[in-house]
Write an enzyme that holds these catalytic residues in place. Sequence first.
Site, mmCIF file in Angstrom:
data_model
loop_
_atom_site.group_PDB
_atom_site.id
_atom_site.type_symbol
_atom_site.label_atom_id
_atom_site.label_comp_id
_atom_site.label_asym_id
_atom_site.label_seq_id
_atom_site.Cartn_x
_atom_site.Cartn_y
_atom_site.Cartn_z
ATOM 1 N N TYR A 45 0.815 -1.224 0.000
ATOM 2 C CA TYR A 45 0.000 0.000 0.000
ATOM 3 C C TYR A 45 0.850 1.275 0.000
ATOM 4 O O TYR A 45 0.389 2.337 0.432
ATOM 5 C CB TYR A 45 -0.940 -0.008 1.209
ATOM 6 C CG TYR A 45 -2.165 -0.884 1.023
ATOM 7 C CD1 TYR A 45 -3.047 -0.684 -0.043
ATOM 8 C CD2 TYR A 45 -2.470 -1.905 1.929
ATOM 9 C CE1 TYR A 45 -4.183 -1.475 -0.209
ATOM 10 C CE2 TYR A 45 -3.608 -2.698 1.768
ATOM 11 C CZ TYR A 45 -4.456 -2.475 0.689
ATOM 12 O OH TYR A 45 -5.585 -3.253 0.529
ATOM 13 N N ASN A 61 -13.672 -3.773 3.948
ATOM 14 C CA ASN A 61 -14.297 -4.078 2.652
ATOM 15 C C ASN A 61 -13.864 -5.409 2.047
ATOM 16 O O ASN A 61 -14.011 -5.641 0.860
ATOM 17 C CB ASN A 61 -14.123 -2.904 1.680
ATOM 18 C CG ASN A 61 -12.679 -2.610 1.342
ATOM 19 O OD1 ASN A 61 -11.782 -3.260 1.861
ATOM 20 N ND2 ASN A 61 -12.459 -1.648 0.458
HETATM 21 N N1 UDP Z 1 -9.488 2.697 2.618
HETATM 22 C C1 UDP Z 1 -9.921 3.201 3.820
HETATM 23 N N2 UDP Z 1 -10.458 4.458 3.860
HETATM 24 C C2 UDP Z 1 -10.584 5.212 2.737
HETATM 25 C C3 UDP Z 1 -10.136 4.697 1.517
HETATM 26 C C4 UDP Z 1 -9.588 3.446 1.484
HETATM 27 O O1 UDP Z 1 -9.831 2.523 4.846
HETATM 28 O O2 UDP Z 1 -11.079 6.349 2.834
HETATM 29 C C5 UDP Z 1 -8.926 1.342 2.561
HETATM 30 C C6 UDP Z 1 -9.896 0.330 1.944
HETATM 31 O O3 UDP Z 1 -9.797 -0.883 2.673
HETATM 32 C C7 UDP Z 1 -9.366 0.189 0.537
HETATM 33 C C8 UDP Z 1 -7.865 0.329 0.772
HETATM 34 O O4 UDP Z 1 -7.767 1.332 1.766
HETATM 35 O O5 UDP Z 1 -9.737 -1.056 -0.034
HETATM 36 C C9 UDP Z 1 -7.066 0.735 -0.439
HETATM 37 O O6 UDP Z 1 -7.598 1.919 -0.982
HETATM 38 P P1 UDP Z 1 -7.785 2.086 -2.550
HETATM 39 O O7 UDP Z 1 -8.170 3.494 -2.813
HETATM 40 O O8 UDP Z 1 -6.594 1.542 -3.259
HETATM 41 O O9 UDP Z 1 -9.085 1.181 -2.828
HETATM 42 P P2 UDP Z 1 -9.220 -0.246 -3.555
HETATM 43 O O10 UDP Z 1 -8.197 -0.286 -4.664
HETATM 44 O O11 UDP Z 1 -8.985 -1.307 -2.502
HETATM 45 O O12 UDP Z 1 -10.628 -0.301 -4.069
#
Ligand code: UDP
Length: 160
Positions: free
Chosen positions: A60, A123
């Site tokens: 991440y 999620n």
């Molecule tokens: N996340 C969070 N708060 C936010 C946005 C993201 O806790 O406001 C977490 C969520 O679990 C997400 C992960 O960070 O799946 C990675 O964020 P990303 O924007 O990459 O979303 P993804 O690719 O997982 O849809």
Amino acid sequence: SVFAKNMTDPKAERTFIAIKPDGVQRGLIGDIIKRFEQKGYKLVAGKLMWAPKELLMNHYKDLADKPFYNGLVAYMASGPVFAMVWEGKAVVATGRKILGATNPLDSAPGTIRGDYCIDVGRNICHGSDAVETAQREIALWFKDDELNDYEFADKKWIYE
Ligand code: UDP
Ligand code: MG
């Protein structure tokens, strides 16, 4: 390798999909795998793994300046993750559609997040957001010899 044997074959695109600790704890591994299997995608690798914090911070790293980053890494380190590689035509973008929007309250019913969860910080699943991201993530989570190159018996019934 991170690449399927025939990289010029559009059917050989690969993505990294992970069932997060909440998805594992809630008994959703089977349901999530089933959706990718039913679609017609091919499982190339899979393992249950309690990921080290360093791996999660690297995974991440693009989000390191976000206010939720530390909580996100702690959440991902709170239990084992089921890490997978799936292969097939347009699997990166389609995999994201199968997962649903990042915020489960914006995820359509019928998607995994739309059907099984509520909060963005719980999620239940991860999917690579681009082909290059997928290559980076697959190399981060899997060794070369964990990726299985094999012919799918159903191939001619799935692809025209
Ligand atoms: N996340 C969070 N708060 C936010 C946005 C993201 O806790 O406001 C977490 C969520 O679990 C997400 C992960 O960070 O799946 C990675 O964020 P990303 O924007 O990459 O979303 P993804 O690719 O997982 O849809
Ligand atoms: Mg992302």
